[in-house]
Write an enzyme that holds these catalytic residues in place. Structure first.
Site, PDB file in Angstrom:
ATOM      1  N   GLY A  12      33.109 -31.467 -70.269  1.00 16.35           N
ATOM      2  CA  GLY A  12      32.007 -31.156 -71.193  1.00 16.35           C
ATOM      3  C   GLY A  12      32.464 -31.178 -72.632  1.00 16.35           C
ATOM      4  N   ALA A  13      33.214 -32.240 -73.008  1.00 20.25           N
ATOM      5  CA  ALA A  13      33.795 -32.290 -74.360  1.00 20.25           C
ATOM      6  C   ALA A  13      32.988 -33.165 -75.307  1.00 20.25           C
ATOM      7  CB  ALA A  13      35.246 -32.773 -74.282  1.00 20.25           C
ATOM      8  N   ARG A  15      30.012 -32.311 -76.473  1.00 19.67           N
ATOM      9  CA  ARG A  15      29.216 -31.482 -77.374  1.00 19.67           C
ATOM     10  C   ARG A  15      29.735 -30.043 -77.388  1.00 19.67           C
ATOM     11  NH1 ARG A  15      24.097 -30.828 -75.280  1.00 19.67           N
ATOM     12  NH2 ARG A  15      24.582 -31.797 -73.295  1.00 19.67           N
ATOM     13  N   ASP A  63      30.422 -36.418 -63.259  1.00 12.95           N
ATOM     14  CA  ASP A  63      29.785 -35.135 -62.952  1.00 12.95           C
ATOM     15  C   ASP A  63      30.809 -34.221 -62.277  1.00 12.95           C
ATOM     16  OD1 ASP A  63      28.298 -33.052 -61.970  1.00 12.95           O
ATOM     17  OD2 ASP A  63      26.875 -34.293 -60.852  1.00 12.95           O
ATOM     18  N   VAL A  64      31.157 -33.118 -62.925  1.00 11.74           N
ATOM     19  CA  VAL A  64      32.174 -32.214 -62.357  1.00 11.74           C
ATOM     20  C   VAL A  64      31.737 -31.619 -61.014  1.00 11.74           C
ATOM     21  CG1 VAL A  64      33.240 -31.613 -64.570  1.00 11.74           C
ATOM     22  CG2 VAL A  64      31.340 -30.214 -63.688  1.00 11.74           C
ATOM     23  N   SER A 142      31.410 -16.411 -69.338  1.00 10.93           N
ATOM     24  CA  SER A 142      30.456 -15.960 -70.357  1.00 10.93           C
ATOM     25  C   SER A 142      30.362 -14.431 -70.289  1.00 10.93           C
ATOM     26  CB  SER A 142      29.070 -16.544 -70.062  1.00 10.93           C
ATOM     27  OG  SER A 142      28.075 -15.868 -70.799  1.00 10.93           O
ATOM     28  N   TYR A 155      23.013 -18.287 -63.546  1.00  8.53           N
ATOM     29  CA  TYR A 155      24.093 -18.475 -64.517  1.00  8.53           C
ATOM     30  C   TYR A 155      25.088 -17.312 -64.450  1.00  8.53           C
ATOM     31  CZ  TYR A 155      26.086 -19.533 -69.185  1.00  8.53           C
ATOM     32  OH  TYR A 155      26.919 -19.824 -70.240  1.00  8.53           O
ATOM     33  N   ALA A 158      27.187 -17.555 -61.296  1.00  3.43           N
ATOM     34  CA  ALA A 158      28.215 -18.598 -61.422  1.00  3.43           C
ATOM     35  C   ALA A 158      29.347 -18.110 -62.320  1.00  3.43           C
ATOM     36  CB  ALA A 158      27.599 -19.874 -61.987  1.00  3.43           C
ATOM     37  N   LYS A 159      28.987 -17.495 -63.450  1.00  9.28           N
ATOM     38  CA  LYS A 159      30.015 -17.091 -64.421  1.00  9.28           C
ATOM     39  C   LYS A 159      30.844 -15.906 -63.906  1.00  9.28           C
ATOM     40  CE  LYS A 159      29.226 -20.173 -67.616  1.00  9.28           C
ATOM     41  NZ  LYS A 159      30.206 -21.257 -67.830  1.00  9.28           N
ATOM     42  N   ILE A 188      27.045 -18.325 -78.841  1.00  4.25           N
ATOM     43  CA  ILE A 188      27.700 -19.340 -79.673  1.00  4.25           C
ATOM     44  C   ILE A 188      26.647 -20.379 -80.061  1.00  4.25           C
ATOM     45  CG2 ILE A 188      29.596 -21.013 -79.766  1.00  4.25           C
ATOM     46  CD1 ILE A 188      30.529 -18.076 -79.213  1.00  4.25           C
TER      47      ILE A 188
END
Ligand code: NAP
Length: 247
Positions: A12-13, A15, A63-64, A142, A155, A158-159, A188
C-alpha cells in the site's frame, strides 16, 4: 544513512502512510518495492518521487489478500534487489457501517485485506528473512484496534487481530533475529480519513492532547525507527503515533 543497502517491501505504498514511509526509508538509502492494489498513477508518482530524490525502487501491483500475489511480491523483491530486510505491512481499507447494517462482504473484505493480507505477506517474506537470520517486520494497526470504534467493527476486529498476530510472530521469529512490531496511528490525514467532515476533524483535534490530526510523515518516522538498527532490541510492541489520543 540509516538503511544503506537494505531492501524494503512496503504494501500500500502508492498513497498515504505507505507512500510517506516509502519516501522516508528511500531517503535513508533503502531500496523500495512499492506494492499497490490498482492505482497505477499514484504508484508511478511514488516511484518517480523516490527516483527524483536519488533513490531506487520498483513497482509491484498485487492484492495482499491473495497468498499467490504475496508470494509473487516477495519473488519480485528478490529478483529486483536480491534480499528482503524490511517488510512494512501497511495496505488497508475501510468498509464502515454499524453492525446492524454491515454486509457480510464488507466484513470479509476488511478482514481479507487488513488481517489476512498481513498473514500472507509476512509468511512469504519471513521465509527469506529466516534464511538471512535477520529482518524487520512492521505491521500497521490502528488505535481503533485498541479502543474499538462504533461503525468499524470489521476494521477494529482486523486491527486488534494484527496486534495479536504481531506478538505471536515476534515470539516465533525472535530466535532468528527478526523483530516484529506494530504501529497504531490515530487520525492521520490521508485519503482514508478524507471522508471525515471538516467540522468533525476540528472536533477530533480538540480531543487530541497534541491538538491536531497526524500526517503520514509523522507515522513514517516511527516506521523508520522500527526498521533501523536503533530498534534492534524492540519486538512484539505496538507504538502509538496518535498525538496522545490513547494513553
Ligand atoms: P490510504 O491512503 O487509503 O492508502 C491505502 C493504500 O493501501 C493504497 O496504497 C492502496 O493501493 C493500498 N491497498 C488497499 N488495498 C490493498 C490490497 N488489497 N492490496 C495491496 N494494496 C492495497 O490509507 P492510509 O490512510 O495511508 O492507511 C494506511 C494504513 O494505515 C492502513 O492499514 C490503515 O488501516 C492504517 N491506518 C490509517 C489511519 C488513518 O487515519 N489514515 C489510522 C490508523 C491506521 P491503491 O492506491 O492501489 O488503491
Amino acid at each position: 544513512m540509516l538503511l544503506d543497502g537494505k531492501v524494503a517491501i512496503i504494501t500500500g505504498a502508492s498513497r498515504g502512510i505507505g507512500r510517506a514511509a516509502a519516501l522516508r526509508l528511500a531517503r535513508e538509502g533503502a531500496k523500495i518495492v512499492i506494492n499497490y492494489a490498482g492505482n497505477h498513477a499514484a504508484a508511478e508518482k511514488t516511484l518517480a518521487d523516490i527516483k527524483a530524490a536519488g533513490g531506487e525502487a520498483v513497482l509491484f501491483q498485487g492484492d495482499v489478500a491473495s497468498a499467490q500475489a504475496a508470494g509473487e511480491l516477495v519473488k519480485a523483491a528478490q529478483a529486483a534487489f536480491g534480499r528482503i530486510d524490511i517488510l512494512v505491512n501497511n495496505a488497508g481499507i475501510t468498509r464502515d457501517n454499524i453492525l446492524a447494517l454491515m454486509k457480510e462482504e464488507d466484513w470479509d473484505a476488511v478482514i481479507a485485506t487488513n488481517l489476512k493480507g498481513i498473514f500472507n505477506c509476512t509468511k512469504a517474506a519471513a521465509k527469506v528473512m529466516i534464511k538471512q537470520r535477520a529482518g524487520k517486520i512492521i505491521n500497521m494497526t490502528s488505535v481503533v484496534g485498541i479502543m474499538g470504534n462504533a461503525g468499524q467493527a470489521n476494521y477494529a476486529a482486523a486491527k486488534a487481530g494484527v496486534i495479536g498476530f504481531t506478538k505471536s510472530v515476534a515470539r516465533e521469529l525472535a530466535g532468528r533475529s527478526i523483530t516484529v512490531n506494530a504501529i497504531a496511528p490515530g487520525y492521520i490525514t490521508t485519503d482514508m480519513s478524507a471522508a471525515i467532515p471538516e467540522q468533525a476533524k476540528a472536533d477530533l483535534a480538540q480531543k487530541i492532547p497534541l491538538s491536531r490530526l497526524g500526517t503520514p510523515e509523522d507515522v513514517a518516522e516511527a516506521v523508520l525507527f522500527l526498521a533501523s538498527d536503533a530498534a534492534n532490541y524492540i519486538t512484539g510492541q505496538t507504538i502509538n503515533v496518535d498525538g496522545g489520543m490513547v494513553m
